[in-house]
Write a protein that holds these residues in place. Structure first.
Motif, PDB file in Angstrom:
ATOM      1  N   LYS A   1       1.999   7.662   2.164  1.00  0.00           N
ATOM      2  CA  LYS A   1       2.140   7.382   3.592  1.00  0.00           C
ATOM      3  C   LYS A   1       1.431   6.119   4.059  1.00  0.00           C
ATOM      4  CE  LYS A   1       2.721  12.311   4.610  1.00  0.00           C
ATOM      5  NZ  LYS A   1       4.155  12.200   4.932  1.00  0.00           N
ATOM      6  N   ASN A   2       0.918   5.343   3.105  1.00  0.00           N
ATOM      7  CA  ASN A   2       0.230   4.099   3.449  1.00  0.00           C
ATOM      8  C   ASN A   2       0.874   2.922   2.716  1.00  0.00           C
ATOM      9  OD1 ASN A   2      -2.497   4.909   4.958  1.00  0.00           O
ATOM     10  ND2 ASN A   2      -2.116   6.402   3.331  1.00  0.00           N
ATOM     11  N   LEU A   3       1.274   1.930   3.475  1.00  0.00           N
ATOM     12  CA  LEU A   3       1.769   0.678   2.893  1.00  0.00           C
ATOM     13  C   LEU A   3       0.731  -0.398   3.166  1.00  0.00           C
ATOM     14  CD1 LEU A   3       3.614  -1.605   1.922  1.00  0.00           C
ATOM     15  CD2 LEU A   3       4.842  -1.444   4.112  1.00  0.00           C
ATOM     16  N   THR A   4       0.189  -0.971   2.106  1.00  0.00           N
ATOM     17  CA  THR A   4      -0.700  -2.118   2.251  1.00  0.00           C
ATOM     18  C   THR A   4       0.074  -3.348   1.820  1.00  0.00           C
ATOM     19  OG1 THR A   4      -2.630  -0.742   1.734  1.00  0.00           O
ATOM     20  CG2 THR A   4      -2.917  -3.135   1.647  1.00  0.00           C
ATOM     21  N   ARG A   5       0.260  -4.250   2.748  1.00  0.00           N
ATOM     22  CA  ARG A   5       0.991  -5.478   2.429  1.00  0.00           C
ATOM     23  C   ARG A   5       0.099  -6.401   1.590  1.00  0.00           C
ATOM     24  NH1 ARG A   5       5.709  -6.337   5.097  1.00  0.00           N
ATOM     25  NH2 ARG A   5       6.161  -5.125   6.968  1.00  0.00           N
ATOM     26  N   ILE A   6       0.512  -6.582   0.348  1.00  0.00           N
ATOM     27  CA  ILE A   6      -0.164  -7.507  -0.545  1.00  0.00           C
ATOM     28  C   ILE A   6       0.621  -8.810  -0.595  1.00  0.00           C
ATOM     29  CG2 ILE A   6      -1.148  -7.784  -2.862  1.00  0.00           C
ATOM     30  CD1 ILE A   6      -2.144  -5.314  -1.396  1.00  0.00           C
TER      31      ILE A   6
ATOM     32  N   ALA B   1       9.249   7.103  10.333  1.00  0.00           N
ATOM     33  CA  ALA B   1       8.854   8.354   9.691  1.00  0.00           C
ATOM     34  C   ALA B   1       7.337   8.511   9.612  1.00  0.00           C
ATOM     35  CB  ALA B   1       9.459   8.434   8.295  1.00  0.00           C
ATOM     36  N   GLY B   2       6.600   7.510  10.112  1.00  0.00           N
ATOM     37  CA  GLY B   2       5.144   7.632  10.155  1.00  0.00           C
ATOM     38  C   GLY B   2       4.379   6.830   9.132  1.00  0.00           C
ATOM     39  N   LEU B   3       5.054   5.954   8.383  1.00  0.00           N
ATOM     40  CA  LEU B   3       4.348   5.131   7.408  1.00  0.00           C
ATOM     41  C   LEU B   3       3.320   4.253   8.110  1.00  0.00           C
ATOM     42  CD1 LEU B   3       4.326   4.212   4.360  1.00  0.00           C
ATOM     43  CD2 LEU B   3       5.790   2.314   5.092  1.00  0.00           C
ATOM     44  N   GLN B   4       2.086   4.279   7.618  1.00  0.00           N
ATOM     45  CA  GLN B   4       1.009   3.459   8.178  1.00  0.00           C
ATOM     46  C   GLN B   4       0.960   2.126   7.427  1.00  0.00           C
ATOM     47  OE1 GLN B   4      -0.862   4.603  10.955  1.00  0.00           O
ATOM     48  NE2 GLN B   4       0.858   6.047  10.823  1.00  0.00           N
ATOM     49  N   ILE B   5       1.061   1.028   8.156  1.00  0.00           N
ATOM     50  CA  ILE B   5       1.152  -0.289   7.533  1.00  0.00           C
ATOM     51  C   ILE B   5      -0.066  -1.133   7.895  1.00  0.00           C
ATOM     52  CG2 ILE B   5       2.532  -2.389   7.300  1.00  0.00           C
ATOM     53  CD1 ILE B   5       4.981  -0.761   8.110  1.00  0.00           C
ATOM     54  N   THR B   6      -0.735  -1.658   6.865  1.00  0.00           N
ATOM     55  CA  THR B   6      -1.869  -2.563   7.065  1.00  0.00           C
ATOM     56  C   THR B   6      -1.705  -3.751   6.115  1.00  0.00           C
ATOM     57  OG1 THR B   6      -3.180  -1.317   5.428  1.00  0.00           O
ATOM     58  CG2 THR B   6      -3.468  -0.726   7.747  1.00  0.00           C
ATOM     59  N   ASP B   7      -2.460  -4.792   6.381  1.00  0.00           N
ATOM     60  CA  ASP B   7      -2.434  -5.986   5.527  1.00  0.00           C
ATOM     61  C   ASP B   7      -3.736  -6.088   4.747  1.00  0.00           C
ATOM     62  OD1 ASP B   7       0.099  -7.267   6.334  1.00  0.00           O
ATOM     63  OD2 ASP B   7      -0.863  -7.409   8.292  1.00  0.00           O
ATOM     64  N   LEU B   8      -3.628  -6.421   3.465  1.00  0.00           N
ATOM     65  CA  LEU B   8      -4.833  -6.698   2.692  1.00  0.00           C
ATOM     66  C   LEU B   8      -5.424  -8.003   3.221  1.00  0.00           C
ATOM     67  CD1 LEU B   8      -6.565  -5.817   0.219  1.00  0.00           C
ATOM     68  CD2 LEU B   8      -5.234  -7.451  -1.119  1.00  0.00           C
ATOM     69  N   PRO B   9      -6.713  -8.002   3.615  1.00  0.00           N
ATOM     70  CA  PRO B   9      -7.311  -9.236   4.131  1.00  0.00           C
ATOM     71  C   PRO B   9      -7.151 -10.402   3.163  1.00  0.00           C
ATOM     72  CG  PRO B   9      -8.766  -7.370   4.518  1.00  0.00           C
ATOM     73  CD  PRO B   9      -7.659  -6.872   3.632  1.00  0.00           C
ATOM     74  N   ALA B  10      -6.981 -11.594   3.707  1.00  0.00           N
ATOM     75  CA  ALA B  10      -6.744 -12.784   2.890  1.00  0.00           C
ATOM     76  C   ALA B  10      -7.858 -13.004   1.868  1.00  0.00           C
ATOM     77  CB  ALA B  10      -6.609 -14.009   3.796  1.00  0.00           C
ATOM     78  N   ALA B  11      -9.094 -12.756   2.262  1.00  0.00           N
ATOM     79  CA  ALA B  11     -10.218 -12.958   1.345  1.00  0.00           C
ATOM     80  C   ALA B  11     -10.135 -11.998   0.160  1.00  0.00           C
ATOM     81  CB  ALA B  11     -11.543 -12.776   2.087  1.00  0.00           C
ATOM     82  N   GLU B  12      -9.693 -10.765   0.427  1.00  0.00           N
ATOM     83  CA  GLU B  12      -9.570  -9.782  -0.649  1.00  0.00           C
ATOM     84  C   GLU B  12      -8.390 -10.122  -1.560  1.00  0.00           C
ATOM     85  OE1 GLU B  12     -11.738  -7.269  -1.334  1.00  0.00           O
ATOM     86  OE2 GLU B  12     -12.920  -8.278   0.213  1.00  0.00           O
ATOM     87  N   LYS B  13      -7.317 -10.650  -0.966  1.00  0.00           N
ATOM     88  CA  LYS B  13      -6.185 -11.067  -1.793  1.00  0.00           C
ATOM     89  C   LYS B  13      -6.585 -12.217  -2.705  1.00  0.00           C
ATOM     90  CE  LYS B  13      -1.362 -12.490  -1.701  1.00  0.00           C
ATOM     91  NZ  LYS B  13      -0.143 -12.720  -0.904  1.00  0.00           N
TER      92      LYS B  13
END
Length: 231
Positions: free
Chosen positions: A108-113, A170-182
């Motif tokens: 249920k979590n999408l992290t945009r890499i 459907a409730g997917l939670q979307i966040t972005d991986l911080p640029a520094a972490e990428k």
């Protein structure tokens, strides 16, 4: 990516010869949309990946090396059950595949890499047959191939966007991986290109250089200059 490989397959000798060796002539390029992480947890930083098992089949497993996560082989048809049963904690994949497979119901979590799209092959025609056709027919097939590439790119984009809309609803939670972490992720990878170059030699270096040249010519700034590190 489609534009680049349509061009490289026709102009880079190493690629052109590789297709010819298989008695094939490439007509259009096939790609995925961008790879991200769909998981039971959000990836807030690189530490979030430690001791996590992530489905990442084939060459995509290389993108998880030295990240703390363990890549697990699989396919879109197995991700749902793997995550549901705890075999894995998520998958490194793309929206146009995850959506139809309904993996978002258990991850249920999408992290945009935004690892990027992947070129995985081409529509091609038998070279012996192609060479025996009149030039005007050959030209028409090549032109149709270019049109197919454009249509395919639009289709993948449309499918990916529609899948994301469905998953968000459907409730997917979307966040972005911080640029520094990428940046930590990319710079922490071992030289994942070197083993491929060991097997392909000068031809591989030719393709690698041509690919990165085309990226930069289109205004893309690679986060890591794999071509310059593997001259």
């Amino acid at each position: 990516l489609i534009e680049i490989f349509d061009k490289l397959n026709a102009t880079v000798p190493a690629l052109r010869d590789s297709w010819a060796a298989q008695n094939m002539v490439p007509l259009s390029s096939l790609i995925t949309d961008s790879y991200d992480i769909y998981a039971t947890f959000p990836v807030k930083d690189m530490a979030s990946l430690k001791n996590k098992r992530i489905n990442a089949p084939g060459t995509s497993a290389n993108w998880l090396r030295e990240t703390g996560a363990t890549p697990v082989d699989g396919a879109l048809t197995t991700y749902y059950t793997n995550i549901q049963t705890g075999v894995t904690d998520g998958a490194l994949s793309f929206a146009s595949g995850i959506g139809p497979a309904r993996v978002y119901e258990v991850a249920k979590n999408l992290t945009r890499i935004d690892i990027g799209a992947m070129y995985f092959g081409s529509v091609a025609v038998n070279k012996k047959v192609f060479d025996g056709l009149p030039k005007e027919v050959q030209d028409a097939m090549l032109k149709a191939g270019k049109a197919t590439s454009v249509a395919h790119g639009k289709h993948v984009t449309k499918t990916a966007n529609a899948a994301l809309d469905t998953m968000k609803a459907a409730g997917l939670q979307i966040t972005d991986l911080p640029a520094a972490e990428k940046a930590k992720w990319v710079n922490g990878l071992p030289n994942i290109v070197a083993p491929w170059l060991q097997g392909t030699g000068d031809a591989g270096k030719q393709v690698l250089k041509a690919y990165f040249d085309e990226l930069r010519a289109r205004g893309v700034k690679p986060l890591r200059d794999w071509d310059l590190q593997n001259r």
